[in-house]
Design a protein around this motif. Structure first.
Motif, mmCIF file in Angstrom:
data_model
loop_
_atom_site.group_PDB
_atom_site.id
_atom_site.type_symbol
_atom_site.label_atom_id
_atom_site.label_comp_id
_atom_site.label_asym_id
_atom_site.label_seq_id
_atom_site.Cartn_x
_atom_site.Cartn_y
_atom_site.Cartn_z
ATOM 1 N N ALA A 131 24.609 46.883 53.591
ATOM 2 C CA ALA A 131 25.812 47.724 53.580
ATOM 3 C C ALA A 131 25.579 49.009 52.795
ATOM 4 O O ALA A 131 24.988 49.000 51.718
ATOM 5 C CB ALA A 131 26.982 46.958 52.975
ATOM 6 N N VAL A 151 32.740 46.499 55.086
ATOM 7 C CA VAL A 151 31.478 47.192 54.822
ATOM 8 C C VAL A 151 31.174 48.151 55.964
ATOM 9 O O VAL A 151 31.669 47.993 57.083
ATOM 10 C CB VAL A 151 30.308 46.195 54.650
ATOM 11 N N VAL A 182 36.907 41.871 52.623
ATOM 12 C CA VAL A 182 35.731 42.692 52.349
ATOM 13 C C VAL A 182 35.406 43.502 53.600
ATOM 14 O O VAL A 182 35.271 42.943 54.695
ATOM 15 C CB VAL A 182 34.525 41.817 51.953
ATOM 16 N N VAL A 203 30.900 49.258 50.315
ATOM 17 C CA VAL A 203 31.672 48.017 50.311
ATOM 18 C C VAL A 203 33.047 48.313 49.734
ATOM 19 O O VAL A 203 33.170 48.879 48.638
ATOM 20 C CB VAL A 203 30.995 46.909 49.479
ATOM 21 N N VAL A 205 27.588 41.501 53.413
ATOM 22 C CA VAL A 205 27.256 42.758 52.718
ATOM 23 C C VAL A 205 25.812 43.181 52.905
ATOM 24 O O VAL A 205 25.390 44.206 52.371
ATOM 25 C CB VAL A 205 27.564 42.632 51.208
#
Length: 516
Positions: A161, A81, A79, A164, A158
């Motif tokens: 963010a 961000v 992931v 993403v 997140v």
């Protein structure tokens, strides 16, 4: 642009070389076994005596994790961000904290794993002033829990963010949206659109045992697709993150960037979500913390349905029951949560819960301490009917009530320092007292501590000038005579300590004071 560098890496950079590991539990596979048998006996008979033990040991020790990894790894994602630090003060504060060379070990719990700065250099480490409107890039991990693209990660990955992106195991990059977050448990649910056949994994329905194997998969330091293994080291860990702390501790190495990634059991089910590490050095030292699968399942289900989490609310301020408090109240065990103060209009207050009551069980399940009570109530939905077992003025009773909803994100507060603090009054405690009505600003209830002997027992308990004693031994006091009477009553009853309700500023608490 050069690849970004983690900006919390120490200035004196050290490359850690892999250490040679000892294989535990293998059965002399690399050695030569020599069987010595008695004359006339068969060597095959001797071998059969140890074969069952060898077979059991071999079965208990996995020969490797390759089959498991090939099964679960495709469901794990990286992931990435982007956060505009000019618009997010939290990101800037986090950046400043990570630049400090003086962080304590507890600051290294890595609440923000893997944040990076653009231009490839840590801000503040290249001699250049901080520029405005810089984008902080963060990297973490996650995992799909459904074929249609729902994935779990950490809230702190997140949080705030602006965009993403997720990268799957095959290198494909997708844009994701945040469905919902829960800062209280540090969980978040994100969604990748466009496909209906993502590989996914399931949460385990069983609590892992201490000593069970665990495999962690994630994106440490942005490397992606990294697998580590270890065991479950402990459970029920409270690291001071929040009222619902109940972490699984593992020794499978996890580092910055592993946040939000899964920890698997040997069946390929997720037992926990990698969330924090304890590390004086900033790297893995074998102490990692996972949010249990049971907690994650409850939170994720609400995030998917409503985009937020609602929790049951009692409306009490509580603290642990120490041995001194238990003795003063006549309890056989130092268990449960003592109510410091029921909040006005709360479900607890409406049901008749009073300050000094001890909640010992919820729906028949024993309450260990104040944090256990907070976790138990927090897993229940607002409106749920519960039955509380309460120790009230020397007697046990059952109190039925309906839970409310946490107002304005306020949660049942649990005092967890485990130490009984401010206190007042027994004979020769080193206190001077005066009726509250005679001291300006003290109100009309109780007696005010006007002087404290720094060498006296009360001072050792933390009593300070200005504290107000509201009741002694469960009875309200209005003057020094009331205090003396209740102390003598407690002493004549054979109690070794007496319970006082003490008010400091806007907070009240109970403290057990030894009777000398």
């Amino acid at each position: 642009m050069n690849d970004p560098v983690n900006f919390d890496i120490p200035k004196s950079r050290t490359i850690l070389r892999p250490r040679r590991l000892a294989l535990l539990g293998t059965v002399a596979a690399l050695g030569v076994a020599v069987l010595v048998s008695a004359p006339g006996s068969s060597p095959f008979h001797a071998a059969s005596l140890i074969a069952p033990a060898q077979a059991a040991e071999t079965a208990a020790t996995p020969s490797g994790f390759a089959d498991l990894v090939s099964k679960v790894k495709p469901a794990v994602i990286s992931v990435r961000v982007k956060i505009d630090q000019d618009n997010d003060k939290n990101a800037m504060l986090q950046q400043d904290r990570m630049q400090s060379d003086e962080d304590s070990p507890f600051d290294q719990f890595s609440r923000q794993f893997g944040f990076r700065l653009p231009n490839g250099m840590p801000n503040g480490m290249n001699g250049m002033p901080r520029q405005r409107h810089q984008m902080v890039t963060g990297e973490g991990s996650g995992f799909f829990i459904s074929a249609d693209g729902y994935a779990v990660t950490n809230n702190h990955v997140v949080d705030h963010a602006e965009s993403v992106q997720v990268t799957t195991d095959d290198g494909t990059i997708y844009t994701a949206k945040v469905v919902g977050t829960d800062p209280k448990t540090d969980l978040a649910l994100i969604k990748v659109e466009g496909k209906k056949d993502f590989p996914f994994v399931k949460f385990s329905d069983q609590k892992p045992r201490i000593g069970d194997w665990v495999v962690a998969v994630g994106n440490p330091f942005g490397l992606g697709g990294t697998v580590t293994a270890g065991i479950v080291s402990a459970s029920g860990r409270d690291i001071g993150n929040g009222p619902y702390d109940d972490f699984i501790q593992i020794d499978a190495p996890i580092n910055k960037g592993n946040s939000g990634g899964p920890a698997f059991d040997m069946n390929g089910n997720v037992i926990g979500v990698n969330t924090a590490i304890f590390s004086p050095s900033g790297g893995s030292v074998g102490i990692g913390f996972d949010i249990p699968a049971a907690t994650a399942k409850l939170v994720v289900a609400q995030l998917k349905d409503k985009g937020a989490v609602t929790r049951g609310w009692l409306g009490v301020q509580v603290q642990p029951v120490t041995s001194d408090i238990a003795d003063s109240l006549g309890l056989k065990e130092a268990r449960g949560a003592i109510v410091d103060n029921p909040q006005d209009g709360s479900p607890a207050a409406k049901a008749g819960i009073e300050a000094g009551d001890v909640i010992t069980a919820v729906n028949g399940t024993a309450v260990k301490d104040s944090r256990d009570l907070a976790r138990t109530i927090g897993t229940m939905a607002p409106g749920s009917s519960v039955k509380l077992d309460v120790w009230h003025k020397g007697e046990s009773k059952t109190v039925p009530l309906a839970l409310g909803e946490v107002p304005n994100e306020r949660q049942a507060k649990a005092t967890t320092d485990g130490k009984v603090q401010p206190d007042a009054g027994t004979p020769r405690l080193g206190l001077s007292l005066a009726p509250a009505g005679e001291v300006k600003g003290a109100g009309q209830k109780g007696v005010v501590v006007t002087e404290v002997d720094p060498q006296g027992p009360a001072a050792q308990r933390g009593i300070q000038t200005g504290d107000v004693i509201l009741n002694v031994g469960g009875k309200a006091v209005a003057n020094v005579g009331d205090v003396r009477s209740e102390l003598m009553q407690a002493k004549s009853s054979g109690k070794r300590s007496v319970l006082l309700q003490v008010k400091s500023a806007d907070a009240t608490r109970f403290v057990a004071v030894p009777l000398a």
